[in-house]
Design a protein around this motif. Structure first.
Motif, PDB file in Angstrom:
ATOM      1  N   PHE A 222       0.829  -1.215   0.000  1.00 57.35           N
ATOM      2  CA  PHE A 222       0.000   0.000   0.000  1.00 57.35           C
ATOM      3  C   PHE A 222       0.861   1.261   0.000  1.00 57.35           C
ATOM      4  N   LYS A 223       0.527   2.196  -0.887  1.00 54.70           N
ATOM      5  CA  LYS A 223       1.180   3.508  -0.896  1.00 54.70           C
ATOM      6  C   LYS A 223       0.113   4.566  -0.714  1.00 54.70           C
ATOM      7  N   LEU A 224       0.509   5.716  -0.225  1.00 59.56           N
ATOM      8  CA  LEU A 224      -0.468   6.790  -0.082  1.00 59.56           C
ATOM      9  C   LEU A 224      -0.641   7.463  -1.445  1.00 59.56           C
TER      10      LEU A 224
ATOM     11  N   ASN B 294       0.223  15.481  -4.759  1.00 57.52           N
ATOM     12  CA  ASN B 294       0.359  15.761  -6.194  1.00 57.52           C
ATOM     13  C   ASN B 294      -1.019  16.098  -6.775  1.00 57.52           C
ATOM     14  N   VAL B 295      -1.072  16.288  -8.079  1.00 56.37           N
ATOM     15  CA  VAL B 295      -2.309  16.750  -8.738  1.00 56.37           C
ATOM     16  C   VAL B 295      -3.505  15.829  -8.457  1.00 56.37           C
ATOM     17  N   ASP B 296      -3.207  14.543  -8.210  1.00 55.36           N
ATOM     18  CA  ASP B 296      -4.295  13.583  -8.042  1.00 55.36           C
ATOM     19  C   ASP B 296      -4.935  13.625  -6.656  1.00 55.36           C
TER      20      ASP B 296
ATOM     21  N   MET C  90     -11.178  11.423 -16.984  1.00 57.85           N
ATOM     22  CA  MET C  90     -11.142  12.890 -16.975  1.00 57.85           C
ATOM     23  C   MET C  90      -9.706  13.385 -17.155  1.00 57.85           C
ATOM     24  N   PHE C  91      -8.787  12.684 -16.509  1.00 51.34           N
ATOM     25  CA  PHE C  91      -7.364  13.015 -16.651  1.00 51.34           C
ATOM     26  C   PHE C  91      -6.967  12.872 -18.129  1.00 51.34           C
ATOM     27  N   ALA C  92      -7.427  11.795 -18.768  1.00 50.10           N
ATOM     28  CA  ALA C  92      -7.061  11.548 -20.173  1.00 50.10           C
ATOM     29  C   ALA C  92      -7.606  12.654 -21.090  1.00 50.10           C
TER      30      ALA C  92
HETATM   31  N1  ACO Z   1       3.503   6.573  -0.109  1.00 49.87           N
HETATM   32  C1  ACO Z   1       4.506   6.020   0.639  1.00 49.87           C
HETATM   33  N2  ACO Z   1       5.814   6.065   0.297  1.00 49.87           N
HETATM   34  C2  ACO Z   1       6.125   6.693  -0.828  1.00 49.87           C
HETATM   35  C3  ACO Z   1       5.151   7.300  -1.658  1.00 49.87           C
HETATM   36  C4  ACO Z   1       3.792   7.224  -1.256  1.00 49.87           C
HETATM   37  N3  ACO Z   1       2.835   7.786  -1.991  1.00 49.87           N
HETATM   38  N4  ACO Z   1       5.756   7.836  -2.726  1.00 49.87           N
HETATM   39  C5  ACO Z   1       7.063   7.597  -2.596  1.00 49.87           C
HETATM   40  N5  ACO Z   1       7.299   6.910  -1.451  1.00 49.87           N
HETATM   41  C6  ACO Z   1       8.609   6.502  -0.906  1.00 49.87           C
HETATM   42  C7  ACO Z   1       9.183   5.321  -1.657  1.00 49.87           C
HETATM   43  O1  ACO Z   1       8.773   4.100  -1.069  1.00 49.87           O
HETATM   44  C8  ACO Z   1      10.656   5.573  -1.552  1.00 49.87           C
HETATM   45  O2  ACO Z   1      11.071   5.221  -0.232  1.00 49.87           O
HETATM   46  P1  ACO Z   1      12.565   4.670   0.048  1.00 49.87           P
HETATM   47  O3  ACO Z   1      13.501   5.753  -0.352  1.00 49.87           O
HETATM   48  O4  ACO Z   1      12.576   4.372   1.494  1.00 49.87           O
HETATM   49  O5  ACO Z   1      12.694   3.435  -0.801  1.00 49.87           O
HETATM   50  C9  ACO Z   1      10.784   7.102  -1.647  1.00 49.87           C
HETATM   51  O6  ACO Z   1       9.524   7.600  -1.154  1.00 49.87           O
HETATM   52  C10 ACO Z   1      11.026   7.628  -3.053  1.00 49.87           C
HETATM   53  O7  ACO Z   1       9.950   7.184  -3.867  1.00 49.87           O
HETATM   54  P2  ACO Z   1      10.094   6.419  -5.244  1.00 49.87           P
HETATM   55  O8  ACO Z   1       8.989   5.430  -5.373  1.00 49.87           O
HETATM   56  O9  ACO Z   1      11.491   5.920  -5.406  1.00 49.87           O
HETATM   57  O10 ACO Z   1       9.880   7.639  -6.231  1.00 49.87           O
HETATM   58  P3  ACO Z   1       9.535   7.557  -7.758  1.00 49.87           P
HETATM   59  O11 ACO Z   1       9.949   8.828  -8.339  1.00 49.87           O
HETATM   60  O12 ACO Z   1      10.079   6.303  -8.368  1.00 49.87           O
HETATM   61  O13 ACO Z   1       7.922   7.396  -7.805  1.00 49.87           O
HETATM   62  C11 ACO Z   1       5.632   7.982  -7.638  1.00 49.87           C
HETATM   63  C12 ACO Z   1       7.066   8.491  -7.896  1.00 49.87           C
HETATM   64  C13 ACO Z   1       5.338   6.782  -8.525  1.00 49.87           C
HETATM   65  C14 ACO Z   1       4.670   9.092  -8.010  1.00 49.87           C
HETATM   66  C15 ACO Z   1       5.499   7.616  -6.139  1.00 49.87           C
HETATM   67  O14 ACO Z   1       5.698   8.762  -5.346  1.00 49.87           O
HETATM   68  C16 ACO Z   1       4.145   6.990  -5.834  1.00 49.87           C
HETATM   69  O15 ACO Z   1       3.991   5.783  -5.990  1.00 49.87           O
HETATM   70  N6  ACO Z   1       3.124   7.800  -5.397  1.00 49.87           N
HETATM   71  C17 ACO Z   1       1.787   7.293  -5.198  1.00 49.87           C
HETATM   72  C18 ACO Z   1       1.052   7.175  -6.530  1.00 49.87           C
HETATM   73  C19 ACO Z   1       0.674   8.525  -7.113  1.00 49.87           C
HETATM   74  O16 ACO Z   1       0.156   9.400  -6.438  1.00 49.87           O
HETATM   75  N7  ACO Z   1       0.921   8.661  -8.412  1.00 49.87           N
HETATM   76  C20 ACO Z   1       0.559   9.866  -9.152  1.00 49.87           C
HETATM   77  C21 ACO Z   1       1.772  10.682  -9.480  1.00 49.87           C
HETATM   78  S1  ACO Z   1       1.304  12.181 -10.302  1.00 49.87           S
HETATM   79  C22 ACO Z   1       0.904  11.665 -11.853  1.00 49.87           C
HETATM   80  O17 ACO Z   1       1.376  10.708 -12.376  1.00 49.87           O
HETATM   81  C23 ACO Z   1      -0.061  12.455 -12.532  1.00 49.87           C
END
Ligand code: ACO
Length: 430
Positions: free
Chosen positions: A300-302, A362-364, A384-386
């Protein structure tokens, strides 16, 4: 003499020219690296790899800056219309009065989809995800429009295709929603604006007249603008990748839609709302949610937090937050999910894990709550994003083709499999 980067390998020194952008961003050009040294670069997830030069969008992730063709996103969201922004991205300048009049006419004249395509909507299973429907139908659109943009196409044919795509994507989105709820399609109307037309196609019906709320129309316009481009993100790079093989525009956009669908990219807006709803229904505390997001053993990620480029507040999220407050105030609208989202943001921004990693909304994070206020269902959020991102995809596809030396995108790899071995007959193969 320009700046150079020196690389020493096996006692030999090689030099690579430094490229500097108009905002002083720097890269060194490794195009000759393998030819000269036998080495390739390895960069998982392309964290340091520039795939192209581009004059469309500038992002500064440290300072939270986003500009389309030089214009700050905050100004465009306030002053521009979505069609104006689309024109700016695709053609490079804000449209003049006569260009905008022509573009509006083309959008109106090309807003319908071929009636044969309606069978596609009707035959899709009711549970089909709207992103799957959208990508399939955009690809199918190409089959109904065989005049693809290639080196021989005339500029006006491309303009027609652009207007058709920008206009039809909203018709397709609304029709897929109507098909999913079993209601008759509502056709676009010539005297409505881009956003008003979309809301009307989504929510009016023969039995239920619908009056478009001007505030929601304005909000939708701003939402589409802030999503319209974001330089070399996952879906845009996909559009460029597919287009680099000289695949047609529809096929390239279809691939971009599929890339956008994933929850780490555009699909995050749906995932955010699902998380907020889960918190609301389960009574989970914010602290528990954050603990899960921080637990490396838990997938799970936020969603709605973190970004590859932004290491400060995403300027798009700021625009949306301001917009939301204004609208909710004026409409006296309340959504309990907003309280949960605000508390989640408040606690995350003060949590050491999120602070250390510079994870901001982020934007989402807020877009789903705004769309919910318009009545857009959760599974339509990525659609909607698309709709918003389409002009950016087209702009990048066009820029790549206009560049004059289109090169197929083809990364390399370091092979880690077995060395050569020979066929073994079946029975106890080893
Ligand atoms: N929740 C928890 N931990 C997070 C999150 C999150 N949302 N985002 C990043 N991290 C952590 C990672 O686990 C990593 O930890 P570590 O250094 O201990 O390993 C660190 O923060 C760096 O993150 P990465 O995943 O390496 O960053 P990356 O640039 O590869 O990924 C991403 C960016 C995919 C957006 C990531 O932040 C994520 O998964 N966010 C949640 C999904 C999301 O909101 N996506 C939309 C992005 S905006 C868009 O695309 C329009």
């Amino acid at each position: 003499m320009g700046e150079k980067v020196s690389l020493t390998y096996k006692d030999k020194t090689y030099e690579y020219p430094v490229i500097t952008g108009t905002e002083n961003e720097k890269a060194f050009d490794t195009s000759n690296l393998r030819k000269e040294t036998g080495l390739i670069t390895m960069d998982y997830g392309y964290q340091n790899t520039g795939s192209t030069k581009s004059s469309i969008t500038f992002v500064n992730g440290e300072e939270g800056i986003l500009r389309y063709r030089g214009y700050p996103i905050e100004e465009l969201a306030e002053k521009a219309t979505f069609p104006e922004t689309a024109w700016l991205l695709i053609y490079g300048e804000l449209p003049t009065e006569s260009q905008l009049t022509l573009f509006r006419r083309l959008l109106t004249e090309n807003s319908l989809v071929h009636e044969n395509l309606l069978h596609f909507f009707r035959e899709m299973p009711p549970s089909a995800h709207p992103m799957g429907i959208l990508s399939s139908i955009v690809n199918a659109l190409g089959l109904f429009t065989p005049r693809f943009y290639d080196a021989e196409s005339k500029a006006d044919e491309f303009d027609l295709m652009v207007a058709g795509l920008v206009s039809k994507i909203r018709t397709i989105a609304a029709f897929s929603y109507k098909a999913s709820i079993g209601e008759p399609f509502v056709y676009p109307e010539a005297d409505r604006s881009y956003c008003s037309n979309f809301l009307n196609m989504m929510f009016s019906s023969h039995t239920k007249p619908y009056v478009v709320n001007p505030l929601m129309e304005k909000a939708l316009n701003a939402l589409l603008i802030v999503h319209a481009d974001h330089e070399q993100n996952c879906s845009t790079s996909t559009v460029r990748m597919v287009g680099s093989s000289q695949a047609n525009l529809y096929a390239s956009i279809c691939a971009g839609i599929c890339a956008l669908w994933g929850p780490l990219h555009g699909g995050a807006n749906q995932a955010v709302l699902e998380t907020l709803i889960r918190i609301q229904k389960s009574g989970m505390t914010i602290k528990e949610v954050l603990e899960r997001a921080k637990d490396k053993k838990d997938p799970f990620k936020l969603s709605g937090f973190g970004h590859r480029v932004y290491k400060s507040y995403d300027p798009r999220a700021k625009v949306l937050q301001g917009l939301m407050e204004k609208i909710f105030d004026q409409e006296d609208y309340h959504d309990p999910l907003l309280d949960i989202a605000r508390e989640l943001e408040h606690q995350a921004l003060r949590d050491e894990y999120f602070m250390e990693r510079k994870l901001y909304p982020n934007v989402d994070f807020y877009s789903g709550i705004l769309y919910r206020a318009m009545g857009i269902p959760t599974n339509m959020l990525t659609v909607m994003f698309a709709i918003g991102r389409l002009p950016g995809w087209i702009a990048h596809w066009k820029e790549m083709h206009d560049d004059g030396h289109l090169k197929i995108n083809r990364p390399r790899q370091i092979y880690t499999g077995p060395n050569e071995r020979h066929w073994v007959e079946r029975k106890d193969r080893t």
